[in-house]
Design an enzyme around this catalytic site. Sequence first.
Site, PDB file in Angstrom:
ATOM      1  N   LYS A 200       0.836  -1.199   0.000  1.00 27.00           N
ATOM      2  CA  LYS A 200       0.000   0.000   0.000  1.00 27.00           C
ATOM      3  C   LYS A 200       0.876   1.257   0.000  1.00 27.00           C
ATOM      4  O   LYS A 200       0.691   2.168  -0.780  1.00 27.00           O
ATOM      5  CB  LYS A 200      -0.900  -0.035   1.231  1.00 27.00           C
ATOM      6  CG  LYS A 200      -1.938   1.050   1.278  1.00 27.00           C
ATOM      7  CD  LYS A 200      -2.932   0.729   2.380  1.00 27.00           C
ATOM      8  CE  LYS A 200      -3.835   1.919   2.630  1.00 27.00           C
ATOM      9  NZ  LYS A 200      -4.775   1.680   3.711  1.00 27.00           N
ATOM     10  N   GLU A 206      10.729  -4.650   3.887  1.00 27.63           N
ATOM     11  CA  GLU A 206      10.764  -6.057   3.470  1.00 27.63           C
ATOM     12  C   GLU A 206      10.372  -6.192   1.995  1.00 27.63           C
ATOM     13  O   GLU A 206      11.056  -6.859   1.210  1.00 27.63           O
ATOM     14  CB  GLU A 206       9.782  -6.888   4.318  1.00 27.63           C
ATOM     15  CG  GLU A 206      10.162  -7.027   5.782  1.00 27.63           C
ATOM     16  CD  GLU A 206       9.611  -5.905   6.671  1.00 27.63           C
ATOM     17  OE1 GLU A 206       9.297  -4.809   6.149  1.00 27.63           O
ATOM     18  OE2 GLU A 206       9.503  -6.126   7.883  1.00 27.63           O
ATOM     19  N   GLY A 260      -4.886  -2.494   4.979  1.00 28.07           N
ATOM     20  CA  GLY A 260      -4.099  -3.592   4.404  1.00 28.07           C
ATOM     21  C   GLY A 260      -4.660  -4.958   4.759  1.00 28.07           C
ATOM     22  O   GLY A 260      -4.814  -5.826   3.894  1.00 28.07           O
ATOM     23  N   ARG A 261      -4.995  -5.166   6.033  1.00 31.88           N
ATOM     24  CA  ARG A 261      -5.437  -6.492   6.462  1.00 31.88           C
ATOM     25  C   ARG A 261      -6.867  -6.821   6.021  1.00 31.88           C
ATOM     26  O   ARG A 261      -7.361  -7.911   6.288  1.00 31.88           O
ATOM     27  CB  ARG A 261      -5.268  -6.649   7.983  1.00 31.88           C
ATOM     28  CG  ARG A 261      -5.946  -5.589   8.822  1.00 31.88           C
ATOM     29  CD  ARG A 261      -5.486  -5.638  10.284  1.00 31.88           C
ATOM     30  NE  ARG A 261      -6.048  -4.570  11.095  1.00 31.88           N
ATOM     31  CZ  ARG A 261      -5.546  -3.358  11.196  1.00 31.88           C
ATOM     32  NH1 ARG A 261      -4.453  -3.037  10.515  1.00 31.88           N
ATOM     33  NH2 ARG A 261      -6.098  -2.444  11.974  1.00 31.88           N
ATOM     34  N   GLU A 346      -3.890  -7.140  15.196  1.00 29.46           N
ATOM     35  CA  GLU A 346      -3.499  -5.796  14.770  1.00 29.46           C
ATOM     36  C   GLU A 346      -4.704  -4.845  14.901  1.00 29.46           C
ATOM     37  O   GLU A 346      -4.544  -3.661  15.155  1.00 29.46           O
ATOM     38  CB  GLU A 346      -2.993  -5.824  13.315  1.00 29.46           C
ATOM     39  CG  GLU A 346      -2.232  -4.569  12.907  1.00 29.46           C
ATOM     40  CD  GLU A 346      -1.426  -4.748  11.611  1.00 29.46           C
ATOM     41  OE1 GLU A 346      -0.290  -5.254  11.661  1.00 29.46           O
ATOM     42  OE2 GLU A 346      -1.931  -4.381  10.544  1.00 29.46           O
ATOM     43  N   HIS A 377      -2.853 -33.836  18.032  1.00 32.97           N
ATOM     44  CA  HIS A 377      -1.649 -34.583  18.395  1.00 32.97           C
ATOM     45  C   HIS A 377      -0.528 -33.646  18.824  1.00 32.97           C
ATOM     46  O   HIS A 377       0.621 -34.052  18.933  1.00 32.97           O
ATOM     47  CB  HIS A 377      -1.195 -35.443  17.215  1.00 32.97           C
ATOM     48  CG  HIS A 377      -2.198 -36.491  16.850  1.00 32.97           C
ATOM     49  ND1 HIS A 377      -2.229 -37.728  17.442  1.00 32.97           N
ATOM     50  CD2 HIS A 377      -3.243 -36.461  15.996  1.00 32.97           C
ATOM     51  CE1 HIS A 377      -3.240 -38.433  16.935  1.00 32.97           C
ATOM     52  NE2 HIS A 377      -3.876 -37.676  16.062  1.00 32.97           N
ATOM     53  N   LYS A 505       9.525  -0.486  13.656  1.00 32.24           N
ATOM     54  CA  LYS A 505       9.973  -0.228  12.274  1.00 32.24           C
ATOM     55  C   LYS A 505      10.970   0.917  12.248  1.00 32.24           C
ATOM     56  O   LYS A 505      12.001   0.852  11.581  1.00 32.24           O
ATOM     57  CB  LYS A 505       8.789   0.204  11.400  1.00 32.24           C
ATOM     58  CG  LYS A 505       7.898  -0.871  10.910  1.00 32.24           C
ATOM     59  CD  LYS A 505       6.921  -0.252   9.892  1.00 32.24           C
ATOM     60  CE  LYS A 505       5.692  -1.097   9.712  1.00 32.24           C
ATOM     61  NZ  LYS A 505       4.653  -0.465   8.940  1.00 32.24           N
TER      62      LYS A 505
HETATM   63  O1  F6P Z   1       3.478  -3.331   9.802  1.00 28.28           O
HETATM   64  C1  F6P Z   1       2.134  -3.537   9.637  1.00 28.28           C
HETATM   65  C2  F6P Z   1       1.622  -3.087   8.300  1.00 28.28           C
HETATM   66  O2  F6P Z   1       1.504  -1.714   8.250  1.00 28.28           O
HETATM   67  C3  F6P Z   1       0.312  -3.779   8.011  1.00 28.28           C
HETATM   68  O3  F6P Z   1      -0.769  -3.142   8.547  1.00 28.28           O
HETATM   69  C4  F6P Z   1       0.318  -3.876   6.533  1.00 28.28           C
HETATM   70  O4  F6P Z   1      -0.582  -4.856   6.118  1.00 28.28           O
HETATM   71  C5  F6P Z   1       1.762  -4.231   6.279  1.00 28.28           C
HETATM   72  O5  F6P Z   1       2.490  -3.485   7.241  1.00 28.28           O
HETATM   73  C6  F6P Z   1       2.278  -3.975   4.901  1.00 28.28           C
HETATM   74  O6  F6P Z   1       2.219  -2.637   4.529  1.00 28.28           O
HETATM   75  P1  F6P Z   1       2.329  -2.199   3.014  1.00 28.28           P
HETATM   76  O7  F6P Z   1       1.198  -2.821   2.269  1.00 28.28           O
HETATM   77  O8  F6P Z   1       2.257  -0.703   3.027  1.00 28.28           O
HETATM   78  O9  F6P Z   1       3.650  -2.672   2.484  1.00 28.28           O
END
Ligand code: F6P
Length: 536
Positions: A200, A206, A260-261, A346, A377, A505
């Site tokens: 987003k 990452e 995002g979620r 979250e 199990h 972060k």
């Molecule tokens: O660190 C959490 C977060 O902000 C989530 O809410 C989101 O889904 C994820 O990082 C990824 O963010 P982006 O889509 O901006 O890379």
Amino acid sequence: MSLPKINPVNTDAWKKLIAHKDIVNKKSLKELFSEDKNRIDHFTIEFDQINVDFSKNLIDQETFNLLLNLANECKLKESIGKLFSGKAINETENRSVLHTALRDFKSDIQSIINDREKVQSLCDKIINGKLKGQTGKKYTDVVNIGIGGSDLGPKMAVEALKFYKNHLNIHFISNVDGDHAADILKKLNPETTFFIIVSKTFTTQETLTNAGIAKEWISNNLKTNEISNHFCAVSSNLNAVENFGINKDLIFSMYDFIGGRFSMWGSVGLSIAISVGYENFEKFLKGAEKMDNHFKNASFEKNIPVCLSLIGIWNSNFLNAETQAIIPYNESLCFLPNYLQQAMMESNGKNIDRSGNKIDYSTGSIIWGGTGTNTQHAFFQLIHQSNRLIPCDFIGFKKCLHGNTDSHNKLMSNYVGQMEALMVGKNMEDVVNDLKINGTSLEEINKVSAFKIFGGSKPTNSILFEQLSPESFGMLIAMYEHIIFTKGIIWNIFSFDQWGVELGKVLASKLLTEIQSGEIRNHDQSTKSLLKKLKN
Ligand code: F6P
């Protein structure tokens, strides 16, 4: 305009529930069942292809009525209206919350309609081989690069719907773990691999790192700087995406009104659509839309997300359950607990209420789980015999997909059997009788019987569908989304922001320069010592 700001603890219903708790607490689930011959009818909801049985919870009719009063006193109905009408209920970010619009086929939000068409068009071209890689070959593999909400939903859904998949193989890279990226890429052919970069913000460390690795992998292997055939992106940061080198036509939008979620129903779900075809993707959306309409319109006592939320609040705030286990009896739903961890924790892991005051009651449960029967199990011992109260959601399907009814009957007998065992337990008398029947000596009986007792009265919900399909899966996930919303309303918190993820972060990005440069600044002793060990 804004959401109500009602401290649930001050409501009449909450106070009565506190007093009432001691009455119910004295009873076992078996006793509660024998007191009400129609208990199953009172605490079961049938809707469309779902049967939700929440009768195996430590509640009676009075508990249920008080919980319904709690929902009313917290103005849940009014809040549901605000969610669907697009009011800016994400107040700390001044945004609407409109993931439901992504699957509302009556909505006239033009950008969403356009996005659906664009997803369909790209998805068709990749599936039927019209869109080709740089060297003219059809795609065989698609890699989704994203993290959190840009990964967990699509990854879960692609796995959940693998019965419906086509010839394309979908992969996911999320962690900034170069070994993981390398492991995925080494199996793939750069000529036939297509990447979807989902972020987003398009600033997430990452994702940008992994996208960079993918770009280099394509250009090094295909010996070209022309990589645009192999990439598309889903983001709200158009400039950053273009700078990365992605073709304008292959940029899909994300909006500030979709968290995002909660985003896999839109362009973030591209990998899902590519995996199962657009028609199935639309069925998935339509399943969610059905659940949205149910949530919006059903009276609270027959409303699945409302009832399951109230049961959840009863278990955590009144019976002190700290966690909730999610146990799908279906291997394809193996990523559901991971997905729900982000979605639920979250969203509702907050300790400041909607008026900005510190909260002194529990919010957001700890979510964990795994697939049945594997988990039986593994960790069921603790659920059956520890002193912790761990409410479980059992998710099952009446019919299997591949026609192996023998296995399916065994699977579902475990589904029912575990819930029955958790409810009825086994008392000393039964333990001793069984041992006697087996010819165990008196001495041995005295030695082992205490260890074989099961307390029982462990709460479970049964969420049973006809069959796992794009539609039923859409209903299931939308159900959990509305549970998150409902609990957030009653807990008086803002469910749609996530400020708690920011601090780590920011620190990580500062520490990266210290690890790279070796110049370690002033930190606590422990942080300093770790940095010294890691410096390049
Ligand atoms: O660190 C959490 C977060 O902000 C989530 O809410 C989101 O889904 C994820 O990082 C990824 O963010 P982006 O889509 O901006 O890379």
